[in-house]
Write an enzyme that holds these catalytic residues in place. Structure first.
Site, PDB file in Angstrom:
ATOM      1  N   TYR A 284       0.323  -3.549  89.317  1.00 27.51           N
ATOM      2  CA  TYR A 284       0.457  -4.848  88.475  1.00 27.51           C
ATOM      3  C   TYR A 284       1.248  -5.812  88.878  1.00 27.51           C
ATOM      4  CZ  TYR A 284      -2.756  -2.323  85.566  1.00 27.51           C
ATOM      5  OH  TYR A 284      -3.921  -1.757  85.388  1.00 27.51           O
TER       6      TYR A 284
ATOM      7  N   LYS B 271      -6.829 -11.047  77.780  1.00 25.08           N
ATOM      8  CA  LYS B 271      -6.569 -12.225  78.816  1.00 25.08           C
ATOM      9  C   LYS B 271      -7.791 -12.956  79.404  1.00 25.08           C
ATOM     10  CE  LYS B 271      -2.691 -12.165  81.483  1.00 25.08           C
ATOM     11  NZ  LYS B 271      -1.412 -12.326  80.837  1.00 25.08           N
TER      12      LYS B 271
ATOM     13  N   HIS C  71       1.779   2.687  90.840  1.00 22.48           N
ATOM     14  CA  HIS C  71       0.733   2.131  89.850  1.00 22.48           C
ATOM     15  C   HIS C  71       1.248   0.757  89.205  1.00 22.48           C
ATOM     16  CE1 HIS C  71      -2.903   1.764  87.919  1.00 22.48           C
ATOM     17  NE2 HIS C  71      -1.949   1.126  86.778  1.00 22.48           N
TER      18      HIS C  71
ATOM     19  N   SER D 197      14.886  -5.981  99.851  1.00 25.76           N
ATOM     20  CA  SER D 197      14.506  -7.452  99.820  1.00 25.76           C
ATOM     21  C   SER D 197      13.993  -8.065  98.343  1.00 25.76           C
ATOM     22  CB  SER D 197      13.563  -8.055 100.631  1.00 25.76           C
ATOM     23  OG  SER D 197      13.010  -8.966 100.709  1.00 25.76           O
ATOM     24  N   SER D 198      12.871  -7.056  98.104  1.00 25.65           N
ATOM     25  CA  SER D 198      12.455  -7.329  96.826  1.00 25.65           C
ATOM     26  C   SER D 198      13.229  -7.067  95.592  1.00 25.65           C
ATOM     27  CB  SER D 198      11.216  -6.143  96.324  1.00 25.65           C
ATOM     28  OG  SER D 198      10.049  -6.348  97.242  1.00 25.65           O
TER      29      SER D 198
ATOM     30  N   GLU E 168       3.306  -1.010  90.926  1.00 23.93           N
ATOM     31  CA  GLU E 168       3.124  -2.040  92.139  1.00 23.93           C
ATOM     32  C   GLU E 168       1.870  -2.517  92.154  1.00 23.93           C
ATOM     33  OE1 GLU E 168       4.867  -2.876  94.634  1.00 23.93           O
ATOM     34  OE2 GLU E 168       3.460  -3.896  96.005  1.00 23.93           O
TER      35      GLU E 168
ATOM     36  N   ASP F 111      18.028 -25.127  91.338  1.00 18.08           N
ATOM     37  CA  ASP F 111      17.688 -24.302  92.546  1.00 18.08           C
ATOM     38  C   ASP F 111      17.810 -22.764  91.849  1.00 18.08           C
ATOM     39  OD1 ASP F 111      17.581 -22.768  94.960  1.00 18.08           O
ATOM     40  OD2 ASP F 111      18.606 -24.451  95.791  1.00 18.08           O
TER      41      ASP F 111
ATOM     42  N   ARG G 247     -13.304   7.608 101.936  1.00 20.50           N
ATOM     43  CA  ARG G 247     -12.655   6.621 102.570  1.00 20.50           C
ATOM     44  C   ARG G 247     -11.792   7.193 103.783  1.00 20.50           C
ATOM     45  NH1 ARG G 247      -7.560   5.302  98.352  1.00 20.50           N
ATOM     46  NH2 ARG G 247      -6.879   3.988  99.831  1.00 20.50           N
TER      47      ARG G 247
ATOM     48  N   SER H 209      -3.350 -18.806  85.086  1.00 18.90           N
ATOM     49  CA  SER H 209      -3.170 -19.511  83.452  1.00 18.90           C
ATOM     50  C   SER H 209      -2.463 -20.763  83.459  1.00 18.90           C
ATOM     51  CB  SER H 209      -2.327 -18.637  82.717  1.00 18.90           C
ATOM     52  OG  SER H 209      -2.745 -17.350  82.369  1.00 18.90           O
TER      53      SER H 209
ATOM     54  N   HIS I 249      -2.699  -1.472 107.899  1.00 21.79           N
ATOM     55  CA  HIS I 249      -3.484  -2.384 107.326  1.00 21.79           C
ATOM     56  C   HIS I 249      -3.055  -2.509 105.730  1.00 21.79           C
ATOM     57  CE1 HIS I 249      -6.492  -5.057 105.359  1.00 21.79           C
ATOM     58  NE2 HIS I 249      -6.985  -4.077 104.610  1.00 21.79           N
TER      59      HIS I 249
ATOM     60  N   THR J 278      -6.091  -6.467  79.075  1.00 21.94           N
ATOM     61  CA  THR J 278      -6.512  -7.330  80.193  1.00 21.94           C
ATOM     62  C   THR J 278      -7.906  -8.088  79.705  1.00 21.94           C
ATOM     63  OG1 THR J 278      -6.048  -5.364  81.483  1.00 21.94           O
ATOM     64  CG2 THR J 278      -7.300  -7.152  82.423  1.00 21.94           C
TER      65      THR J 278
ATOM     66  N   HIS K 163      -3.214   8.875  87.061  1.00 24.00           N
ATOM     67  CA  HIS K 163      -4.564   8.823  87.401  1.00 24.00           C
ATOM     68  C   HIS K 163      -5.107   8.682  88.680  1.00 24.00           C
ATOM     69  CE1 HIS K 163      -4.360   3.997  86.659  1.00 24.00           C
ATOM     70  NE2 HIS K 163      -4.208   4.355  87.873  1.00 24.00           N
ATOM     71  N   HIS K 164      -4.044   8.532  89.633  1.00 27.48           N
ATOM     72  CA  HIS K 164      -4.391   8.468  91.028  1.00 27.48           C
ATOM     73  C   HIS K 164      -4.351   9.804  91.517  1.00 27.48           C
ATOM     74  CE1 HIS K 164      -3.649   3.972  91.674  1.00 27.48           C
ATOM     75  NE2 HIS K 164      -2.607   4.357  90.738  1.00 27.48           N
TER      76      HIS K 164
ATOM     77  N   TRP L 280      -1.356   4.638 103.471  1.00 25.32           N
ATOM     78  CA  TRP L 280      -0.428   3.887 102.846  1.00 25.32           C
ATOM     79  C   TRP L 280       0.214   4.517 101.910  1.00 25.32           C
ATOM     80  CZ3 TRP L 280       1.230   1.149  98.520  1.00 25.32           C
ATOM     81  CH2 TRP L 280       0.501   1.312  97.382  1.00 25.32           C
TER      82      TRP L 280
END
Lengths: 529, 377
Positions: free
Chosen positions: A261, A335, A257, A173-174, A259, A110, A454, A272, A81, A332, A306-307, A146
Site C-alpha cells: 500500500y 475510491k 503487506h 533512507s525511507s 509495503e 521547503d 512462478r 486524485s 528485479h 478501494t 494472506h501471503h 525478493w
C-alpha cells in the site's frame, strides 16, 4: 582581517539565495526541488536496470528449455528485479514526487529538515551499488526471491549479506524521508490550510509516511535476525535450533503487506489530482477519499498472513485473514466509484496525464479483481506462487504505481521544467505502454490458472505459447519506456513555454507559482481561504 | 505426375491427428483451472467461476458508466462541467453494496476452508518430504504401510538443454510417481528436509508448503483413475523448476497389486548392514546415486560450479580422512546449500562416498562399507 570579507561573502550569498552550481549543487543541495529531481533520476535509472533484468528473464522464458541463463542466475535475476523495482524504482519515484510537490502544494518554502533530506537521498546510491555489486561476488547475488524466505536465504553466499545491508540503508533512507514528510505536512502548511483542505496527494503521502515509519523498522528487524542467523549462530528461523521458519514470513509480511500500500497510496493521490483537473470538476467525495485512504492503510496492517495461506494456518486464522483481506475491497471500491463520479458530467479533455490516469483506473481495477480472487482462501490455494499472482501484482504495481507515476510526471513536467512536453509523443507513450503491458501480463493469468509456478526458468510445453506472447509484450513495453526518456529530455531542453497554469481545471497551490517553479517556492506563505 | 498414395495418406493422417495429439497431452490454450478431480477442487473451480462472473458484472457496470462519460462528457463536444462534489446517500449505498457482495463470496469459501482442513479419518496416510530437489514418499498407515521411495524428475538433461526433442510430459514426469487408490481418503503429511518446498497438484485442489521442522497435512479423495501432475511451488534453490509431482490414482484392486509388488521389491533390496562390498561394486552403485542426488550441484564431472558449489574433484573432503567425508554427506554443512543426506540408505551413502573418493581424478582407494555408515547414524 581576512575573516571579515569572507564573512561578508557568505552572508551576502545567503541573502541573495544563491546556490552552488555544477556537481556541488547536487551533492550538497538541501533544496527540495533539487532533491526531488535527484530522486526521480535515480528512480528512472533503477527502473531501467530492473527492466533489463526483467527482459533477461523474459528472454529466457521465450521458449521452453534453458537457452540464455542458467537456473542459478535466473533466480538471482528474479530476486534482484523485484528488489530493484520495489526499493529502487517505485518508492524513490514517489519520494521524488513528495519532495517536489508537497512544499509547493501546502505553500511551504521547503521541507522541514532540509539537511536530513539531502542525507536521505544520498543513502540510496551506495545501497544500489551494494545490490548491483552483489552480482559480481562469489556465489552471485541473492537468489532467494525478493521475499528471501529462510532457510533458503541462509544457504546463500555473501551476496545475501550485501542485500541485507542494502535493505538496512534503504530502510534508513525511507524512515528519514517519511519523518521529513510528516513534519513538513503537519507543521508547514500555509495559514488557512486545515488538514481537510489539503490536496489529496498530500493526504495520501501523509498516510503513506506513517505506514513507512510503522513498518520499515519491522523489515530492519527481520533482516537483522536473518543476518545473525547467517553469521553469528543464532537460530531465529532454524527449526533444528528451536527457531521457526514461518516466523520469518509473519514478520516479513507484517512489513511486506503495508509495503504494497505504500507503493499504491501515493498513486491514488496523484490520480486524485489529475482526474479533477482534466474533468474540470472538483474531486467527488473528498472526505470519503480521505477516510477510505486511512481505512486502507489500517486494514493493510492486519491482513499480512494472506501471503501465507499455503504455509499452513489454523482454520480460524485463515478465515480471519480472508475476511480482513476481502474488506479492503470496500474502501478501494469507494475510491474507484469516486473517481468515476468525478468524471461523470465533467468537461473532459484527454492530455497524456489524463490518459495515464484513466489507464490506471481501468487496469488497477482488473488488478483489484484478481486481488479479490486471491483473497478467497480456497482459490488462493490454487493460484498462490503461480503466474496468476505475478499477473495480479504487476497489474497493481505497473499499471497502478507506474502508470500513476507517469501521469504525475506529465502533469507536473511543465511546472518542473518550464516547458510543455511533446503531447503527441506522450500519447504514443501511453498507448504503446497500454498495449504492450496487457500483452505481457494478461496472458499470465491463464498461465497461472493452468498451473505454471512462478520463479521457474523452464516450463512444461503447454505453457509455451502464452510465454512467447508475454515475452514479446515485455520487450515492447521495455522499449516503449525509452520513448518516455526521450520525451522528458526533450521537455527539459526546450519546447513551448509553459504558462503558470497550463491545465485549465488545476486548483492546487503550485499552479500559482511561475513555471518553472522558482528555486525557493513560497518565501511568503500564501493565504488559503 | 504420379502421387505416392500411401505416403500422402500418412501425411494427411498426421496432419489431421496432430491437433488431437496435442489436446491429449495438455491444452496449450487452457484458460482456466484444470478439470477438477476431487470434491474440493470442484468447489474451488465453482467459486472461482462465481467470483469471475461477479467481477465481470461490476467491471461492466463501473466502466460502462466511466466510458459513457468519457465519450459523452468531453470538452471537445462542448459539454459544460457540472459542479456537484459529494452525495452522502450515494456514498453510503456504494459502500454497503460491495460489502454485501463480499459476504456472498465469503459464505461458500468459508465452508470449503473448513472442509479442506478436515484431515480426520483417512484411509491411507502418506508422508511427503521435500528435498533439494526431489520428493520422498513414505506410506505411514493404511494399505501399503512401510513402502517408501524417492521421486525425482525423469526428463533427461538433454531435453532441457535443447539437445533432444522435448517429450510430451516435459518437466512434468518423475521416475516413481505417488500411487494411490481411487475412492479413498488419502491424507498427506508434508514436511521438508532442507528448505521450503510446496506440494501442489492443481487437479486435486491441494497446495501446501513443506517446512523443515514442521508437519502440515492435506487430504484428497480422487474419483477417477488417472495421472495428475503438479510441481513444487515454493522457491527452493536452483533446481526449483525441475521438481515435479506425479500422482497416479488407480482402482483399489490395482493398488493392492502395486502394494504387493513394492513389498517384494523392498524385501529384495533389504541387505544385511554387515555385508561387505567390493570397491568396484560400490563405485558402480555409487555412480547412479551420485547422478541422482549430487550431480545437480557438483556436476556430473565432479567439477562443481566455481563460487557456488565446490568441486568434488581434488577436494580436501573427498581426499582427506573418511570420517570427515561421511559426516558432511550425512549431516550436510549448515549455512550452505549442502543438505544432510541421511535419508539415503546405508548402502547408497557408502557407495556414493566410495565413488566420490575414487573418481574425477580422486584415487584414495578407500572402499567405504555400509556398516561404517550404520555406525555413524
Amino acid at each position: 582581517m581576512a575573516a571579515i570579507p569572507d564573512h561578508d561573502v557568505v552572508h551576502g550569498a545567503e541573502h541573495a539565495h544563491d546556490h552552488p552550481t555544477g556537481l556541488m549543487r547536487w551533492l550538497t543541495t538541501t533544496n527540495h526541488k533539487d532533491i526531488g529531481t535527484l530522486y526521480l533520476w535515480f528512480s528512472f535509472i533503477m527502473f531501467l536496470t530492473g527492466g533489463v533484468m526483467a527482459l533477461t528473464i523474459r528472454a529466457e522464458l521465450f521458449q521452453p528449455g534453458i537457452q540464455i541463463v542458467n537456473p542459478e542466475f535466473f533466480n538471482q535475476l528474479t530476486t534482484m528485479h523485484g528488489l530493484v523495482m520495489v526499493f529502487g524504482a517505485i518508492m524513490p519515484a514517489f519520494v521524488g514526487f513528495a519532495n517536489w510537490q508537497i512544499p509547493m502544494m501546502i505553500g511551504a518554502p521547503d521541507m522541514a529538515f532540509a539537511r536530513m533530506n539531502n542525507w536521505s537521498f544520498w543513502l540510496l546510491p551506495p545501497a544500489a551499488l551494494l545490490l548491483i555489486a552483489s552480482f559480481f561476488v562469489p556465489g552471485g547475488a541473492a537468489a532467494g526471491g525478493w521475499t528471501f524466505y529462510p532457510p533458503l536465504s541462509v544457504q546463500m553466499g555473501i551476496g545475501m549479506d550485501m542485500m541485507i545491508f542494502a535493505i538496512h540503508i534503504l530502510g534508513a533512507s525511507s524512515i528519514m524521508g517519511s519523518i521529513n514528510i510528516i513534519t513538513t505536512i503537519l507543521n508547514m502548511r500555509a495559514p488557512g490550510m486545515t488538514l481537510m483542505k489539503m490536496p489529496m496527494f498530500v493526504w495520501t503521502w501523509l498516510i503513506t509516511a506513517y505506514l513507512l515509519v510503522l513498518v520499515m523498522p519491522v523489515l530492519a528487524g527481520v533482516v537483522t535476525m536473518l543476518l545473525t542467523d547467517r553469521n553469528f549462530g543464532t537460530n531465529f528461523f532454524n527449526a533444528a535450533g528451536g527457531g521457526d521458519p514461518v516466523l520469518f514470513q509473519h514478520v516479513f509480511w507484517f512489513f511486506g503487506h503495508p509495503e504494497v500500500y505504500i507503493m499504491i497510496l501515493p498513486s491514488f493521490g496523484i490520480v486524485s489530482e489529475v482526474i479533477p483537473a482534466f474533468s474540470r470538476k472538483p474531486l467527488f467525495g473528498y472526505s470519503s477519499m480521505v477516510y477510505a485512504t486511512a481505512s486502507i492503510a489500517i486494514l493493510s496492517c492486519i491482513v499480512w498472513a494472506h501471503h501465507m495461506f499455503t504455509a499452513g494456518m489454523p482454520v480460524t486464522g485463515q478465515l480471519f485473514f480472508m475476511y480482513g483481506t476481502m474488506l479492503i475491497a470496500v474502501p478501494t471500491g469507494v475510491k474507484v466509484f469516486n473517481w468515476t463520479a468525478t468524471m461523470w458530467r465533467g468537461s473532459m479533455t484527454f492530455e497524456t496525464p489524463m490518459l495515464f490516469s484513466i489507464g490506471f483506473i481501468f487496469l488497477f481495477v482488473i488488478g483489484g479483481f484478481s486481488g479479490v480472487v486471491c483473497a478467497i482462501v480456497p482459490i488462493d490455494v490454487q493460484v498462490q506462487d503461480t503466474y496468476y499472482v505475478i499477473a495480479h501484482f504487476h497489474y497493481v504495481l505497473v499499471s497502478g504505481s507506474l502508470f500513476a507515476i507517469f501521469a504525475g510526471a506529465y502533469y507536473w513536467l511543465p511546472k518542473w521544467t518550464g516547458h510543455m512536453y511533446d503531447e503527441t509523443l506522450g500519447k504514443w507513450h501511453f498507448w504503446l505502454s497500454m498495449f504492450f503491458f496487457n500483452l505481457t501480463f494478461f496472458v499470465q493469468h491463464f498461465l497461472g490458472l493452468a498451473g505454471m509456478p512462478r520463479r521457474i526458468p523452464d516450463y512444461a510445453l503447454q505453457f509455451a505459447d502464452f510465454n512467447m506472447i508475454s515475452s514479446i509484450g515485455a520487450f515492447g513495453f521495455g522499449t516503449t519506456q525509452l520513448l518516455f526518456l526521450y520525451v522528458v529530455l526533450k521537455c527539459i531542453r526546450g519546447g513551448a513555454k509553459a504558462p503558470q497554469k497550463p491545465w485549465e481545471g488545476a486548483k492546487t497551490l503550485e499552479w500559482t507559482l511561475p513555471s518553472p517553479a522558482p528555486y525557493h517556492s513560497f518565501e511568503t506563505p500564501p493565504l488559503v481561504k | 505426375m504420379k502421387i505416392n498414395v500411401p505416403s500422402a495418406l500418412a501425411g494427411v493422417m498426421t496432419y489431421v491427428t496432430y491437433p488431437g495429439l496435442a489436446m491429449a497431452a495438455a491444452d496449450p490454450y487452457q484458460l482456466n483451472l484444470p478439470e477438477p478431480q476431487t470434491a474440493i477442487a470442484q468447489q474451488i473451480y465453482d467459486q472461482h467461476m462465481l467470483v469471475l462472473w461477479i467481477c465481470l458484472a461490476i467491471f461492466i457496470g463501473v466502466f460502462g458508466v466511466m466510458f459513457y462519460s468519457v465519450v459523452q462528457h468531453r470538452k471537445s463536444k462542448g459539454y459544460k462541467a457540472a459542479n456537484f462534489h459529494h452525495s452522502t446517500t450515494v456514498e453510503i449505498i456504494w459502500t454497503a453494496i460491495p460489502f454485501l457482495i463480499l459476504i456472498g463470496m465469503a459464505f461458500p469459501a468459508t465452508k470449503t476452508v473448513i472442509a479442506m482442513k478436515d484431515t480426520s479419518n483417512p484411509d491411507i496416510t502418506v508422508k511427503a518430504t521435500g528435498y533439494q530437489w526431489k520428493w520422498g514418499y513414505d506410506y505411514l498407515t493404511g494399505e501399503g504401510e512401510g513402502i517408501g521411495f524417492l521421486s525425482a524428475l525423469a526428463t533427461p538433461k538433454a531435453q532441457i538443454e535443447n539437445a533432444a526433442p522435448k517429450g510430451e510430459n516435459y518437466l512434468l514426469e518423475v521416475d516413481k510417481p505417488l500411487v494411490v487408490p481411487t475412492g479413498k481418503k488419502v491424507r498427506v503429511l508434508i514436511t521438508a528436509n532442507d528448505v521450503l518446498h510446496a506440494w501442489w497438484v492443481p487437479a486435486l485442489g491441494v497446495k501446501q508448503d513443506a517446512i523443515p521442522g514442521f508437519i502440515r497435512d492435506v487430504w484428497f479423495n480422487i474419483e477417477k483413475p488417472g495421472t495428475y501432475r503438479g510441481q513444487c511451488a515454493e522457491l527452493c534453490g536452483k533446481e526449483h523448476g525441475f521438481m515435479p509431482i506425479v500422482v497416479e490414482a488407480v482402482e483399489p484392486e490395482k493398488y493392492a497389486a502395486w502394494v504387493a509388488e513394492q513389498k517384494t521389491k523392498l524385501a529384495a533390496v533389504a541387505v544385511d548392514v554387515n555385508k561387505e562390498f567390493g570397491l568396484d561394486e560400490l563405485k558402480a552403485k555409487g555412480e547412479a546415486v551420485y547422478n541422482a542426488n549430487c550431480a545437480a550441484c557438483h556436476q556430473a564431472n565432479g567439477q562443481g560450479v566455481p563460487g557456488t558449489f565446490p568441486a568434488i574433484a581434488g577436494s580436501k573432503v573427498a581426499t582427506g580422512p573418511k570420517d570427515g567425508h561421511i559426516n558432511i554427506v550425512m549431516n550436510g554443512k549448515s549455512g550452505t546449500a549442502m543438505a544432510p543426506f541421511k535419508h539415503l540408505s546405508d548402502v547408497d551413502i557408502a557407495s556414493v562416498i566410495t565413488y566420490q573418493r575414487n573418481s574425477f581424478g580422486n584415487s584414495t582407494g578407500d572402499a567405504v562399507q555400509p556398516s561404517e555408515i550404520n555406525q555413524h547414524r
